[in-house]
Write an enzyme that holds these catalytic residues in place. Structure first.
Site, PDB file in Angstrom:
ATOM      1  N   GLU A 366       0.841  -1.207   0.000  1.00 45.47           N
ATOM      2  CA  GLU A 366       0.000   0.000   0.000  1.00 45.47           C
ATOM      3  C   GLU A 366       0.877   1.258   0.000  1.00 45.47           C
ATOM      4  OE1 GLU A 366      -2.849   1.212   3.263  1.00 45.47           O
ATOM      5  OE2 GLU A 366      -4.345   0.559   1.827  1.00 45.47           O
ATOM      6  N   HIS A 397       5.557 -26.981   3.281  1.00 47.46           N
ATOM      7  CA  HIS A 397       4.671 -28.047   2.806  1.00 47.46           C
ATOM      8  C   HIS A 397       3.602 -27.509   1.870  1.00 47.46           C
ATOM      9  CE1 HIS A 397       6.543 -30.733   5.681  1.00 47.46           C
ATOM     10  NE2 HIS A 397       6.486 -29.736   6.535  1.00 47.46           N
ATOM     11  N   LYS A 521     -13.911   1.946  -3.674  1.00 42.62           N
ATOM     12  CA  LYS A 521     -14.913   2.182  -2.621  1.00 42.62           C
ATOM     13  C   LYS A 521     -16.134   2.881  -3.211  1.00 42.62           C
ATOM     14  CE  LYS A 521     -11.402   2.905   0.957  1.00 42.62           C
ATOM     15  NZ  LYS A 521     -10.793   3.878   1.848  1.00 42.62           N
TER      16      LYS A 521
HETATM   17  O1  LIG Z   1      -8.564   3.431   9.816  1.00 38.77           O
HETATM   18  P1  LIG Z   1      -9.496   3.625   8.679  1.00 38.77           P
HETATM   19  O2  LIG Z   1      -9.689   5.079   8.353  1.00 38.77           O
HETATM   20  O3  LIG Z   1     -10.808   2.941   8.925  1.00 38.77           O
HETATM   21  O4  LIG Z   1      -8.855   2.988   7.395  1.00 38.77           O
HETATM   22  C1  LIG Z   1      -8.588   1.624   7.306  1.00 38.77           C
HETATM   23  C2  LIG Z   1      -7.674   1.302   6.161  1.00 38.77           C
HETATM   24  O5  LIG Z   1      -8.273   1.703   4.945  1.00 38.77           O
HETATM   25  C3  LIG Z   1      -7.300   2.254   4.069  1.00 38.77           C
HETATM   26  O6  LIG Z   1      -7.492   3.622   4.033  1.00 38.77           O
HETATM   27  C4  LIG Z   1      -7.390   1.679   2.691  1.00 38.77           C
HETATM   28  O7  LIG Z   1      -8.699   1.608   2.257  1.00 38.77           O
HETATM   29  C5  LIG Z   1      -5.971   1.917   4.738  1.00 38.77           C
HETATM   30  O8  LIG Z   1      -4.962   2.759   4.357  1.00 38.77           O
HETATM   31  C6  LIG Z   1      -6.337   2.013   6.184  1.00 38.77           C
HETATM   32  O9  LIG Z   1      -5.399   1.401   7.011  1.00 38.77           O
END
Ligand SMILES: O=P(O)(O)OC[C@H]1O[C@](O)(CO)[C@@H](O)[C@@H]1O
EC number: 5.3.1.9
Length: 555
Positions: A366, A397, A521
């Site tokens: 990431e 394994h 998203k």
């Molecule tokens: O802590 P949050 O804002 O819920 O985000 C959770 C995760 O989602 C992300 O933003 C990726 O979608 C990550 O970088 C982050 O760790």
């Protein structure tokens, strides 16, 4: 194969020169087998290992030598790595696309530091949140945190995802048998997946009156977490009734979005703050680490921070020749950009580190899974390799066949503690367990040796049929910790964090944003409307998505 189809044209003569020299080094070494490197130099390990604090990095099984390393060092210098490290250890908004600093290192600066605050109030606000968290930990450990019916909290569920799950999960599992927690049996559970799989299992086993939920989300907008949190809230309300008291007794929130925590109903006393300058995947050192503190106590949590702080100081001050994170970064650059090795396996030889591969997958991919530079240009080199992993002995394994005889070149990180079970000598089963640890260590060393040397590792096997042959020359690094403790784990995780940063500097990318996850998203929200028959898509859907939705709706 030489990875240098073309020397990257960065517009900077010194950087270009360094890449050109590395191309020559790669050409010089491309046909040299690791077995030859070892037999040509009996002192190879001595030359290619480094120790700091509780950690040893052996990179003698990497396909490079001191001359290639020197050129990698020149590349780091040409990319101003030293200056960039100083910029990291400041309040400068080096996360340029979000205009934020990246001060996760400030989370592990001890209370009595002589360091200067990077910006007014940073160190004091870190300490005040740690104190607030410490108070909660004590209250829960002492049985003073009561559920709504007055019963003691026996189970805590961390609801979060990504950095708000993987860090605390990995560290709590790794330190699960820490001596610090012997007298404090507290169930600590994790629910992350948006489909509710983990939560559904947990809710079958837990009792509402004894369960406390931590809603852990830097943004407090992540749907995975909010849906899980909502399911938990409804589950509690069904047995205990709703209202402020329920929220006060059964929910803690950790976030940088105070208003959103208020809106969701987290009681102000139960809110722990993090800051926009902590990236999600760098946040386990903050109050996002509450499950860790619950597992190992605040003394243990402070040792974890101290180990990371030790590595911060090392990264900041050691010359690159002895600098563990910088060497890890340069080795990665060599493999990815000079040897064209684009796969890396994380192989802990200690079952307690079972979640380390998943944690590092997020940290590395990431952060550095990017293809646009800080200046908005397309990168001209490969960036982050594909990472995956598994507890090493189990992976032997499963996928080691590919490592030994497949067609892909993979670089491996072997990780193990030198000592284990030694503190439990009074236990009747400890002798057997010590033997099991020795067995794991022997396998760790044997596998890295065989991968490096191939059949040379076992001379005297005679002529082998092709299907039994081991070509070797698979590079690896081995990280040994004195033992797996909060301190050594803190140091190792920080080393990986800084490795990632050093690589980002050389690739010219910003490791602290993650724009690549945003559009998925958005599209998912739109698709949800279609699946629920609540909305029409803004654009016509493709035939695959339509076909799949039809199948779902027809069930
Ligand atoms: O802590 P949050 O804002 O819920 O985000 C959770 C995760 O989602 C992300 O933003 C990726 O979608 C990550 O970088 C982050 O760790």
């Amino acid at each position: 194969m030489n990875a240098f189809k073309a020397i990257p044209d960065t517009g900077n003569a010194a950087i270009q020169q360094a890449w050109a020299e590395l191309a020559d080094e790669a050409k010089r070494l491309q046909d040299t087998h690791l077995a030859e490197m070892f037999s040509a130099d009996p002192e190879r390990f001595k030359r290619l290992n480094v120790k700091h604090g509780p950690m040893l990095l052996d990179y003698s099984k990497q396909r490079l030598d001191n001359s290639a390393l020197a050129k990698l060092g020149s590349l780091a210098d040409a990319c101003d790595l030293k200056e960039w490290i100083e910029r990291l250890f400041s309040a400068e908004p080096i996360n340029c696309t979000e205009n934020r600093a990246a001060m996760h290192w400030a989370l592990r600066v001890p209370a009595d530091t002589a360091l200067q605050d990077p910006a007014p109030g940073v160190f004091s606000s870190v300490q005040s949140q740690l104190e607030k968290m410490g108070g909660m930990v004590r209250k829960i450990h002492n049985g003073q945190w009561r559920g709504m019916t007055g019963e003691v909290i026996t189970d805590v569920v961390n609801i979060g995802v990504g950095g708000s799950d993987l860090g605390p999960l990995m560290v709590s599992r790794a330190l699960n048998d820490s001596t610090l927690i012997r007298d404090k049996p507290l169930g600590i559970h994790f629910a992350s997946s948006m489909d509710g799989s983990q939560l559904a299992q947990l809710l079958k086993l837990l009792k509402p009156q004894n369960t406390l939920f931590i809603v852990s989300s830097k943004s407090f907008t992540t749907v995975d977490t909010l849906y899980n949190a909502n399911t938990a809230k409804v589950w509690l309300e069904r047995s205990l009734g709703g209202g402020d008291e329920l929220m006060h007794c059964h929910f803690i929130g950790v976030s940088s979005a105070q208003q959103k925590m208020n809106d969701w109903g987290i009681h102000p006393e139960n809110q722990l703050q993090i800051w926009d300058w902590v990236g999600g995947r760098y946040s386990l050192w903050s109050c996002i680490g509450l499950p860790v503190a619950l597992r190992i106590g605040m003394i243990g949590f402070n040792q974890l921070l101290a180990g990371a702080h030790l590595m911060d100081n090392h990264f900041r001050s050691a010359p690159w020749q002895n600098n563990i994170p910088v060497l890890m970064a340069l080795i990665g650059i060599w493999n990815t950009n000079c040897l064209n090795i684009n796969a890396q396996a994380i192989l802990p030889y200690d079952g307690r580190l079972e979640k380390l591969p998943a944690y590092l997958e997020q940290l590395e991919m990431e952060s550095n899974g990017k293809s646009v530079t800080r200046d908005g240009q397309m990168v001209q080199t490969h960036t982050c390799p594909v990472l995956w992993g598994e507890v090493g002995p189990n992976a032997q394994h499963a996928f080691y066949q590919l490592l030994h005889q497949g067609t892909e070149v993979v670089t491996c990180d072997f990780i193990a503690p030198a000592l284990r079970y030694h503190e439990a000598m009074h236990n009747s089963d400890s002798e057997e367990l010590v033997r099991q640890h020795e067995l794991a260590l022997a396998n760790c060393l044997a596998q890295s040796r065989l991968l490096a040397l191939g059949e040379d590792a076992l001379k005297g096997e005679g002529e082998l049929p092709d299907y039994k042959r081991y070509r070797g020359n698979q590079p690896s690094s081995t990280i040994l910790l004195k033992e797996l403790s909060p301190f050594s784990l803190g140091a190792m995780i920080a080393a990986y964090e800084h490795k990632v940063f050093a690589q980002s500097v050389i690739w010219g990318i910003n490791p602290f944003d993650q724009w690549g996850v945003e559009m998925g998203k958005k599209i998912a929200t739109e698709t949800l409307g279609v699946i629920r028959n609540e909305a029409k898509p803004e654009y016509p859907l493709d035939s695959s998505t339509n076909g799949l939705i039809d199948f779902i709706k027809n069930q």
